[in-house]
Design an enzyme around this catalytic site. Structure first.
Site: not given
Length: 456
Positions: A264, A267, A295, A333, A351, A374
């Site tokens: 992580e 990340w 959308w 998370n 998004w 996202w």
């Protein structure tokens, strides 16, 4: 006496493992400065929750500097102009800072370097973004090979200790008063639920020490929101109150599944490498075909967006997460993934609406991580989940035993049994005070799959 040097703080609000501070101390009397620059990021100026955190973090940093016989100078305005003015006032010609990778900070660094000697140091990430490349020397776009390559450079260098002394000026320049920046909410004070946080370097290390005790069970516990097995270090890492290297060295030997936690941290590095390649990642689809996705817009979509923001969707796990976010500035998370997927695929809302809401509400709102997460969920990112893989929130809630989590954040459902609380509509026991489902799961799934065909 040598000329003074400026230490430019941004998202690196700490004294330990602070290479810019260490270098500045070798150069001469140090002028630590934080500039509230809302002009540079434009539409990504800090949101309300981040500003709350910043206020308290700056208070903590100022106290730490005072203990070293130094001061924190506060100024407001465009960074390059403020630094040039401060240099003229004090006779400083050099500026030390930790390098930042958000596009506005890269632009600001170039502007500062036109007038002053700017020395940028690495120190916010495990490895300098852009330095970990493929065999062909190109930047990675996919996380898994990036992480494999990054591990070849690990562990990071040993963290630097706090300097024993910080050379001080005999006469200090003027400083703004932190209270005058009005970073804290007042009318109303919506941050009362933030009380469990302790921003600042000391708070960061207390949080890390508390996490170390169960870091070896990270992979087993992190997905269960009722247990809270995550580290909760994200806002401290974002504001640089603790470095990635410090977190790595303190946790690496915890054993068990701590490797998942280290990934992580990787990340975070990956997200910075992405925005280095794609500076507009928070506002533009990385995959052009997603520009064709229809959308939903109009009043119905706006009403659904508001219901999602307020935690009134009729899906308990979604509503619990959105209420936790509003009340505490943070969200578990696993629940972040569920709520993001729900907005994008169940409600078919762009998004970017979710990215903006999280940006305003999260105390750990990070340009790279927020945008990458996202776009991963939407399927529009360079490395992402497929859009047609639609997360089932009711199944996720039961699978990860979120009953107690729901009871904490959705008190209307606190008296329901575990078997019913994940889907009170289906169980036939939904209280009147709790809204019905905004849309059925099957209906939402079919609508999303139909919309996905437009991207082919």
């Amino acid at each position: 006496m040598p000329d003074p040097v400026i230490l430019w703080f941004r998202r690196d609000l700490r004294l330990a493992d602070q290479p810019a501070l260490a270098a500045a101390c070798q150069d001469g009397p140090v002028i630590p400065v934080y500039i509230l620059d809302d002009d540079a990021p434009k539409h990504h100026a800090m949101g309300g929750a981040s500003r709350w955190w910043l206020h308290h973090s700056l208070e903590s940093l100022a106290a730490d500097l005072k203990d070293k016989g130094s001061r924190l100078i506060l100024r407001r305005g465009k960074s390059a102009e403020v630094l040039a003015k401060l240099a003229k006032e004090t006779g400083a010609a050099r500026v030390h800072c930790i390098r930042h990778w958000e596009p506005w900070w890269r632009n600001a660094e170039r502007a500062v370097a036109k007038d002053l000697e700017l020395y940028c140091h690495d120190g916010n990430y495990l490895a300098r973004p852009g330095s970990v490349t493929t065999g062909a020397g190109k930047p990675f776009r996919i996380y898994t090979p990036f992480w494999r390559a990054l591990k070849q450079h690990m562990p990071p260098a040993d963290p630097l200790q706090r300097p024993r002394d910080i050379p001080a000026l005999s006469k200090w320049p003027a400083s703004d008063q932190l209270a005058d920046w009005a970073l804290l909410p007042s009318k109303p004070d919506w941050a009362k639920g933030f009380a469990d946080w302790q921003p600042g370097e000391d708070g960061a290390h207390k949080r890390l020490d508390a996490f170390i005790r169960h870091a070896g069970k990270y992979d087993e516990e992190r997905n269960f929101p009722s247990i809270e097995g995550s580290s909760r270090l994200s806002p401290h890492l974002h504001f640089g109150e603790i470095s990635g290297a410090q977190a790595w060295h303190k946790t690496a030997d915890a054993g068990g599944s701590v490797e998942t936690f280290l990934s992580e941290l990787g990340w975070r590095d990956y997200a910075q490498n992405v925005i280095l390649q794609f500076p507009a990642y928070a506002t533009e689809n990385a995959r052009d075909n997603f520009d064709k996705l229809p959308w939903r817009t109009g009043k119905a979509a706006k009403d659904d967006l508001k219901a999602w923001q307020q935690g009134r969707t009729g899906y308990p796990i979604v509503d619990a997460g959105m209420r936790q976010l509003w009340q505490t500035g943070w969200m578990h998370n696993r629940v972040r993934m569920i709520t993001a997927s729900f907005l994008i695929k169940h409600l078919l809302i762009d998004w970017r609406e979710g990215e903006r809401w999280f940006w305003d509400c999260l105390v750990d709102a990070d340009y790279g991580s927020n945008a990458v997460n996202w776009q991963w969920t939407a399927g529009s990112g360079v490395d992402s989940n497929m859009f047609v893989r639609i997360m089932a929130p009711l199944t996720q809630s039961e699978k990860f035993d979120a009953a107690d989590y729901i009871r904490e954040w959705v008190p209307e459902l606190k008296d329901l049994k575990d078997a019913a609380i994940h889907d009170p509509d289906e169980a036939g026991c939904r209280p009147r005070a709790y809204p019905p489902k905004i849309i059925g799961h099957r209906e939402a799934r079919e609508r999303a799959l139909e919309a996905a065909k437009k991207t082919k």
